[in-house]
Design an enzyme around this catalytic site. Structure first.
Site, short mmCIF file in Angstrom:
data_model
loop_
_atom_site.label_atom_id
_atom_site.label_comp_id
_atom_site.label_asym_id
_atom_site.label_seq_id
_atom_site.Cartn_x
_atom_site.Cartn_y
_atom_site.Cartn_z
N LYS A 128 0.83 -1.21 0.00
CA LYS A 128 0.00 0.00 0.00
C LYS A 128 0.86 1.27 0.00
CE LYS A 128 -1.28 1.35 4.77
NZ LYS A 128 -0.76 0.37 5.73
N HIS B 294 0.86 -3.68 14.98
CA HIS B 294 1.44 -2.54 14.24
C HIS B 294 1.53 -1.38 15.22
CE1 HIS B 294 2.51 0.32 11.22
NE2 HIS B 294 2.28 -0.50 10.23
N GLU C 44 6.24 -6.17 8.28
CA GLU C 44 5.53 -5.64 7.11
C GLU C 44 5.96 -4.20 6.82
OE1 GLU C 44 1.64 -5.91 8.74
OE2 GLU C 44 1.49 -8.08 8.53
C1 LIG Z 1 0.21 0.26 6.48
C2 LIG Z 1 0.53 -1.05 7.05
C3 LIG Z 1 1.85 -1.51 7.04
C4 LIG Z 1 3.02 -0.66 6.59
O1 LIG Z 1 3.32 0.28 7.56
P1 LIG Z 1 4.62 1.22 7.46
O2 LIG Z 1 4.51 2.09 8.66
O3 LIG Z 1 4.55 1.94 6.18
O4 LIG Z 1 5.82 0.34 7.54
C5 LIG Z 1 2.09 -2.77 7.52
N1 LIG Z 1 1.08 -3.56 7.98
C6 LIG Z 1 -0.19 -3.16 7.99
C7 LIG Z 1 -1.24 -4.08 8.49
C8 LIG Z 1 -0.52 -1.89 7.54
O5 LIG Z 1 -1.78 -1.48 7.58
#
Ligand SMILES: *Cc1c(COP(=O)(O)O)cnc(C)c1O
Length: 383
Positions: free
Chosen positions: A60, A188, A266
Site C-alpha cells: 500500500k 502494528h 511488514e
Molecule cells: C500500512 C501497514 C503496514 C506498513 O506500515 P509502514 O509504517 O509503512 O511500515 C504494515 N502492515 C499493515 C497491516 C498496515 O496497515
C-alpha cells in the site's frame, strides 16, 4: 554536523540537483523519480539491522509494478490488504507462500480469491472474521492482530484495528475450534514510529500471549511485528533510525521467544519512502498574508496526498540559493484545501523554478487522485 559529513551531503545533493536539471530538460514536471538502488539499499539495511526478521513489503505504501518486481528479485514477501493487491503481486510473479493477507477485515470474495490462489497466511482481530475465514479459506494459518500502543507514531493504527490482548487466548482457541491454524500474533505500532517503547511493549504483550497459549497446548510460532520503521524526512531533525531501534528489539526477541519462533515484519514506508524524489515547478506566484505565495504543479490531491492521509511533513528544497523568506506553497487545483505548506522558508522563486522533495516514495503517488480538476499526478520515472 561534522564538516566532512556536511561536505558529503552537499555533494550528494549536488549530484541529485545536477540530475534534476538534466531530467527536466527531457521530461515535464511534476516528475517522481524512483531510484531502484535506494529500494535495494533499504532492503539491505533491513536485513542488516533486523537480520532475524523476514520482511513482507506492504505494497500500500507504493504498489508500482517496478517496485514489486524489484522486491520479488530480492526474495521478500508481500503484505497485501485486498484481493486486487494480491492479484497484482501474484501476477507479477510473487509466490503465494510469500504473501500475507494482512487486512484484519477481508471480504468473502477476497478470501475465496486467496484460497483459490493458495495464499494461506492472514491476520484477524475478531470472532466474526474467523467464521468468514473458516468458510472461505478452510485450514488457513491465522495471526491474531492485537491492539498496542502507537504513542509518538505519525500515523495511529490502533484506533481501528487490533483485539484487546486479554481476548487473545479466547480468539486463538476459537480459531482452532473452527479448523484454522492459530499460528501467532501480529501488531502494528503506528507508522513512522520513532518510539522504540511501542515495539518493546508490544513484544512483551506478545510474549505473554505465546506463553499462555503454550500452557493450553497451542504452539504459536509466528510473530509479525508489522511496519512502522521510520525514515528520515528532514536533513537536520535528530532522526531516529532503524539502527537505533533494531538493537533493543532484537534483544527483547531473544529474551522472550524461543528458537523456533519465526519473526516477520511488514515494512512499507521504510522500503519505498527513500526511493522517491518529487520534482515540481512553480506555475504561479503572488504575495498574500505578508508572504511569498507559490503555486506548484503538484498538490495535496496528487503526490502531496501524504500531507492529508499520511500526516506527513516534508522538506521542500529548491535549486535556487539566496536569502530565504517565509513562503506558502499551494497546489494547482481550485480548492483552498490544496495548500501544501503555510510556512516554509524558501529563497525567492519565480515561475518555472523547481521545488523538490526527497524521501517521498511512500504514501504519495499511491494515494493520489488520478485527475482532479484535470491535474494529473507526476509521471513516474524509474532509474
Ligand atoms: C500500512 C501497514 C503496514 C506498513 O506500515 P509502514 O509504517 O509503512 O511500515 C504494515 N502492515 C499493515 C497491516 C498496515 O496497515
Amino acid at each position: 554536523m561534522a564538516k566532512k559529513t556536511l561536505a558529503k551531503k552537499n555533494k550528494l545533493n549536488g549530484g541529485l540537483e545536477g540530475n534534476i536539471r538534466r531530467l527536466i530538460k527531457k521530461h515535464k514536471t511534476p516528475l517522481m523519480l524512483m531510484n531502484r538502488a535506494a529500494l535495494i539499499e533499504q532492503h539491505a539495511k533491513f536485513k542488516r539491522y533486523l537480520s532475524n526478521v523476514f520482511p513482507y513489503y506492504a505494497i500500500k505504501a507504493n504498489p508500482h509494478p517496478e517496485i514489486i518486481k524489484t522486491f520479488i528479485k530480492l526474495g521478500t514477501g508481500f503484505d497485501v490488504a485486498s484481493g486486487a493487491e494480491m492479484k497484482m503481486v501474484l501476477d507479477l510473479g510473487a509466490l503465494p507462500e510469500k504473501v500475507i493477507f494482512a487486512n484484519t477485515i477481508k471480504s468473502s470474495e477476497d478470501l475465496a480469491f486467496a484460497h483459490k490462489n493458495k495464499v494461506n497466511l492472514m491476520t484477524f482481530d475478531n470472532e466474526s472474521e474467523l467464521y468468514k475465514i473458516a468458510k472461505h479459506c478452510p485450514g488457513a494459518r491465522v495471526l491474531l492482530r492485537i491492539k498496542v500502543d502507537n504513542v509518538g507514531s505519525t500515523v495511529e493504527l490502533s484506533l481501528k484495528f487490533g483485539a484487546e490482548p486479554d481476548q487473545a487466548i479466547f480468539l486463538l482457541r476459537k480459531a482452532k475450534s473452527l479448523g484454522l491454524k492459530p499460528a501467532g500474533v501480529a501488531f502494528h505500532v503506528g507508522s513512522q514510529c520513532v518510539n522504540v517503547e511501542n515495539y518493546l511493549k508490544a513484544l512483551d504483550i506478545s510474549g505473554s500471549i505465546f506463553n499462555e497459549a503454550k500452557q493450553i497446548g497451542l504452539n504459536l510460532d509466528i510473530l509479525d511485528i508489522g511496519g512502522g520503521f521510520p525514515i528520515r524526512h528532514f536533513d537536520n531533525d535528530g532522526h531516529v533510525s532503524l539502527k537505533d531501534i533494531a538493537q533493543p528489539i532484537k534483544k527483547k526477541m531473544r529474551r522472550l521467544f524461543n528458537k523456533n519462533t519465526r519473526f516477520i515484519a511488514e515494512p512499507g514506508r521504510f522500503f519505498a519512502g527513500p526511493a522517491g524524489t518529487l520534482i515540481t515547478q512553480v506555475i504561479g506566484r503572488t504575495f498574500r498574508n505578508n508572504r511569498n505565495y507559490y503555486y506548484l504543479n503538484d498538490g495535496v490531491y496528487a503526490d502531496f496526498s501524504g500531507i492529508v492521509f499520511d500526516h506527513c511533513r516534508y522538506e521542500y528544497k529548491t535549486l535556487s540559493r539566496g536569502q530565504k523568506f517565509l513562503s506558502t506553497l499551494a497546489g494547482p487545483t481550485c480548492d483552498s484545501f490544496d495548500t501544501i505548506s503555510l510556512n516554509v522558508d524558501l529563497p525567492e522563486l519565480d515561475v518555472g523554478n523547481i521545488v523538490y522533495v526527497k524521501n517521498i516514495g511512500a504514501y504519495s503517488c499511491a494515494s493520489a487522485v488520478p485527475n482532479f480538476n484535470g491535474f494529473k499526478p507526476a509521471k513516474i520515472l524509474f532509474r
